[in-house]
Design an enzyme around this catalytic site. Structure first.
Site, PDB file in Angstrom:
ATOM      1  CB  SER A   1      -0.872   0.052   1.252  1.00  0.00           C
ATOM      2  OG  SER A   1      -1.665  -1.085   1.358  1.00  0.00           O
TER       3      SER A   1
ATOM      4  CG  ASN B   1      -3.855   3.860   0.586  1.00  0.00           C
ATOM      5  OD1 ASN B   1      -4.789   4.020   1.369  1.00  0.00           O
ATOM      6  ND2 ASN B   1      -3.456   2.668   0.213  1.00  0.00           N
TER       7      ASN B   1
ATOM      8  CG  HIS C   1      -2.936  -1.179  -3.653  1.00  0.00           C
ATOM      9  ND1 HIS C   1      -3.924  -0.239  -3.501  1.00  0.00           N
ATOM     10  CD2 HIS C   1      -2.591  -1.571  -2.405  1.00  0.00           C
ATOM     11  CE1 HIS C   1      -4.164  -0.069  -2.218  1.00  0.00           C
ATOM     12  NE2 HIS C   1      -3.368  -0.857  -1.525  1.00  0.00           N
TER      13      HIS C   1
ATOM     14  CD  GLU D   1      -4.665   2.393  -6.421  1.00  0.00           C
ATOM     15  OE1 GLU D   1      -4.306   3.555  -6.609  1.00  0.00           O
ATOM     16  OE2 GLU D   1      -4.795   1.903  -5.293  1.00  0.00           O
TER      17      GLU D   1
HETATM   18  N1  LIG Z   1      -5.268  -4.470   5.072  1.00  0.00           N
HETATM   19  C1  LIG Z   1      -5.509  -3.603   4.098  1.00  0.00           C
HETATM   20  O1  LIG Z   1      -6.448  -2.808   4.136  1.00  0.00           O
HETATM   21  C2  LIG Z   1      -4.647  -3.608   2.869  1.00  0.00           C
HETATM   22  C3  LIG Z   1      -5.171  -3.131   1.664  1.00  0.00           C
HETATM   23  C4  LIG Z   1      -4.376  -3.181   0.511  1.00  0.00           C
HETATM   24  C5  LIG Z   1      -3.079  -3.641   0.606  1.00  0.00           C
HETATM   25  N2  LIG Z   1      -2.579  -4.073   1.813  1.00  0.00           N
HETATM   26  C6  LIG Z   1      -1.204  -4.620   1.830  1.00  0.00           C
HETATM   27  O2  LIG Z   1      -1.271  -6.026   1.813  1.00  0.00           O
HETATM   28  C7  LIG Z   1      -0.178  -6.591   2.520  1.00  0.00           C
HETATM   29  C8  LIG Z   1      -0.679  -7.523   3.597  1.00  0.00           C
HETATM   30  O3  LIG Z   1      -1.541  -6.835   4.471  1.00  0.00           O
HETATM   31  P1  LIG Z   1      -2.551  -7.603   5.439  1.00  0.00           P
HETATM   32  O4  LIG Z   1      -3.416  -6.561   6.031  1.00  0.00           O
HETATM   33  O5  LIG Z   1      -3.159  -8.737   4.729  1.00  0.00           O
HETATM   34  O6  LIG Z   1      -1.519  -8.162   6.558  1.00  0.00           O
HETATM   35  P2  LIG Z   1      -1.738  -9.368   7.594  1.00  0.00           P
HETATM   36  O7  LIG Z   1      -0.869  -9.039   8.742  1.00  0.00           O
HETATM   37  O8  LIG Z   1      -3.190  -9.600   7.813  1.00  0.00           O
HETATM   38  O9  LIG Z   1      -1.149 -10.632   6.834  1.00  0.00           O
HETATM   39  C9  LIG Z   1       0.204 -10.824   6.545  1.00  0.00           C
HETATM   40  C10 LIG Z   1       0.461 -12.320   6.492  1.00  0.00           C
HETATM   41  O10 LIG Z   1       1.758 -12.512   5.936  1.00  0.00           O
HETATM   42  C11 LIG Z   1       2.409 -13.555   6.632  1.00  0.00           C
HETATM   43  N3  LIG Z   1       3.850 -13.328   6.476  1.00  0.00           N
HETATM   44  C12 LIG Z   1       4.551 -12.252   6.900  1.00  0.00           C
HETATM   45  N4  LIG Z   1       5.834 -12.345   6.509  1.00  0.00           N
HETATM   46  C13 LIG Z   1       5.941 -13.496   5.816  1.00  0.00           C
HETATM   47  C14 LIG Z   1       7.006 -14.134   5.137  1.00  0.00           C
HETATM   48  N5  LIG Z   1       8.224 -13.578   5.086  1.00  0.00           N
HETATM   49  N6  LIG Z   1       6.762 -15.312   4.519  1.00  0.00           N
HETATM   50  C15 LIG Z   1       5.524 -15.851   4.551  1.00  0.00           C
HETATM   51  N7  LIG Z   1       4.483 -15.297   5.175  1.00  0.00           N
HETATM   52  C16 LIG Z   1       4.686 -14.131   5.788  1.00  0.00           C
HETATM   53  C17 LIG Z   1       1.917 -13.456   8.057  1.00  0.00           C
HETATM   54  O11 LIG Z   1       2.012 -14.699   8.720  1.00  0.00           O
HETATM   55  C18 LIG Z   1       0.457 -13.016   7.849  1.00  0.00           C
HETATM   56  O12 LIG Z   1      -0.402 -14.122   7.802  1.00  0.00           O
HETATM   57  C19 LIG Z   1       0.625  -5.404   3.037  1.00  0.00           C
HETATM   58  O13 LIG Z   1       1.635  -5.105   2.111  1.00  0.00           O
HETATM   59  C20 LIG Z   1      -0.397  -4.298   3.067  1.00  0.00           C
HETATM   60  O14 LIG Z   1       0.162  -3.014   2.984  1.00  0.00           O
HETATM   61  C21 LIG Z   1      -3.353  -4.081   2.933  1.00  0.00           C
END
Ligand SMILES: NC(=O)c1ccc[n+]([C@@H]2O[C@H](COP(=O)([O-])OP(=O)(O)OC[C@H]3O[C@@H](n4cnc5c(N)ncnc54)[C@H](O)[C@@H]3O)[C@@H](O)[C@H]2O)c1
Lengths: 215, 291
Positions: free
Chosen positions: B120, B191, B141, B153
């Site tokens: 993000s 964002n 994204h 995106e």
């Molecule tokens: N939550 C939102 O609103 C949103 C929206 C768009 C994009 N994003 C992006 O998506 C990505 C994930 O966000 P999220 O909210 O799903 O996070 P989250 O914390 O819910 O999930 C992350 C997952 O990744 C796993 N993980 C972390 N490091 C790892 C690794 N090295 N190898 C394997 N697994 C690993 C963790 O165990 C966890 O299950 C981020 O980059 C975030 O910026 C989030």
């Protein structure tokens, strides 16, 4: 509780027939001054202190311009208001109701009742340039226009992103085209003059539209 | 142009689980990878109940769901992603974590595999740097909740090849999503606009200009937005808003992106929004009960 309307002409909030105007009558205890001369009309109202509320339609100016201010203690039965309206678009159903620190709670309540019984929605805010909506959306509109210039995305993709990503009914570029870029210029210029915040500085495309409107 | 058949989703949290649903539902063989078995199990349960609802609502038949679920596998081993034509990473929002992951994936995946990042706030060029294939790294994204939101995106880093972009674009369409083309720019489009906009609304509360409920009413009724900014922040979480501000301000030095002090006070006080029952509003189990 009846309300009375004094129309000074050229109202942006009530340019045509509306329930608020239809339900008005003489001698009401809420006095609504509408039109471009609403603030000036206040002085001519006899014994306005005895009314429940006096409501002045505002342009971009603060309510304090009409009521005067007293070291943070200002406030009475006089409130300001405007129906939010983008450019030449129709007025929205939102009334921004402007209060001061010492505004009487019963005057606020009476004002809300008058507008809400006419089917309008009321948001109360302090006496500040841009009230709520303009203050929040103008930097966003300027930003969208700047990012269009910088090629962050096409106009259509900018609009699509904000519609699909945030559920907005219309993207910023289409909205400004529909309601008038020159009008956006005037509103954001007034805010920039008042607040000197660079977010309000009219974006290039708004300046161009303004120049072409004059030409 | 390589044909995309098998999808990897790295990280099976909130976003990864939703992205895997989107890919599998569109008929792609999909492999979910996460370092944590718990995360994979949770995602599987959520996925099954999501598709059960799709059947209830007659959006999909039970037969279709069976096929989709049989196409969706999971692994805690990176090697499990070896057969993927594209890997979408949705691991923690941390440049070093993402870089390390792509570096290791580079050794596991064939040459043609594209790495897409769901970041993000981070830069695609920076994530790609050191991956050993920065010409095949692209930004994709998704929006929360990914399984319901159509928008993606798509952005390119400085070294992303045109072919990589085109392949990613077509893949978005093949998943039934709506891609928009944007740049490797802080916050991309969404964002970039929403973080400062929400901060302005928070500052308006902070300055005593209006109550949260009045601000939300004003925005919804004046502009037809489905949610007001303060309701939205309560939904996203004040802690998330704080992280977004910190990420953006560091990159842009835009004063509107700087975290309003009220956010830090609210986070410290445990007023994180809906999830703690209190943010700009108070919530009971069933929803809002007052401002
Ligand atoms: N939550 C939102 O609103 C949103 C929206 C768009 C994009 N994003 C992006 O998506 C990505 C994930 O966000 P999220 O909210 O799903 O996070 P989250 O914390 O819910 O999930 C992350 C997952 O990744 C796993 N993980 C972390 N490091 C790892 C690794 N090295 N190898 C394997 N697994 C690993 C963790 O165990 C966890 O299950 C981020 O980059 C975030 O910026 C989030």
């Amino acid at each position: 509780m009846a309300h009375t309307i004094v129309d000074t002409g050229g109202s942006r909030s009530f340019p045509g027939p509306h329930a608020l105007l239809r339900s008005a009558g003489p001698g009401g205890d809420v006095l609504v001054l509408i039109g471009t001369g609403a603030g000036m009309a206040l002085a001519a109202v006899e014994k306005h202190e005895s009314l429940k509320a006096v409501l002045i339609e505002l342009g971009t100016e603060c309510l304090g311009v009409h009521t005067g201010e007293r070291r943070g203690g200002e406030g009475s039965n006089v409130l300001g208001f405007a129906r939010f309206r983008l450019g030449d678009g129709p007025p929205s159903d939102l009334v921004e109701l402007v209060r001061q620190p010492g505004t009487k709670p019963e005057s606020i309540a009476a004002a809300k009742t008058a507008f809400e019984s006419a089917g309008l929605h009321v948001a109360v805010c302090m006496d500040t340039p841009g009230r709520i909506v303009d203050r929040l959306v103008r930097p966003y509109y300027n930003g969208a226009l700047r990012k269009l210039d910088e090629g962050l995305a096409t106009a259509d993709d900018l609009d699509t992103t904000l519609r699909l990503g945030l559920g907005y009914p219309e993207g910023p570029i289409a909205l400004l085209e529909r309601t008038g870029l020159a009008h956006h210029h005037d509103v954001t210029k007034a805010l920039h003059d008042a607040l000197a915040d660079p977010g309000f500085a009219p974006a290039r495309r708004a300046q161009v539209a303004k120049r072409r409107q004059k030409a | 142009m390589p044909e995309i058949k098998t999808i990897g989703v790295a990280g099976s949290g909130t976003m990864g689980a939703g992205i895997a649903i989107v890919a599998a539902r569109a008929g792609f063989r999909t492999v979910a990878f996460d370092a944590s078995q718990d995360a994979l199990d949770r995602a599987r349960r959520q996925t099954e109940s999501f598709f059960a609802k799709s059947v209830e609502r007659k959006k999909l038949s039970a037969e279709q769901v069976k096929t989709i679920l049989s196409n969706l596998s999971s692994t805690t081993k990176l090697e499990g992603l070896a057969a993927c034509d594209i890997v979408i990473e949705a691991v923690y929002e941390d440049l070093e974590v993402k870089r390390a992951l792509l570096g290791k994936l580079n050794a596991v995946c064939p040459d043609h595999t594209i790495f897409a990042s769901n970041t993000s706030t981070l830069s695609i060029a920076e994530i790609a740097s050191g991956s050993g294939r920065d010409d095949r790294v692209v930004g994709m994204h998704f929006c929360l909740p990914a399984q319901l939101m159509k928008l993606i995106e798509v952005s390119t880093g400085l070294n992303t090849s045109d072919q990589t972009f085109q392949t990613a674009w077509k893949f978005c369409l093949a998943m039934g999503q709506t891609p928009v083309k944007t740049k490797d720019h802080p916050g991309f489009i969404l964002n970039y606009f929403i973080v400062p906009f929400n901060n302005d609304a928070i500052r308006m509360v902070e300055a005593g200009i209006a109550e949260p409920a009045d601000i939300d009413t004003a925005i919804k009724k004046a502009l037809g937005y489905p949610m007001g900014p303060l309701e939205l922040i309560d939904w996203v979480g004040l802690d998330t808003q704080l992280k977004l501000c910190e990420a953006f301000y560091k990159m842009t030095y835009d004063p509107r992106a700087a975290c309003p002090p009220l956010v830090r006070r609210m986070v410290a006080a445990g007023h994180l929004g809906r999830k703690t029952g209190r943010g700009f509003y108070k919530y009971d189990r069933d929803g809002m009960f007052g401002g």
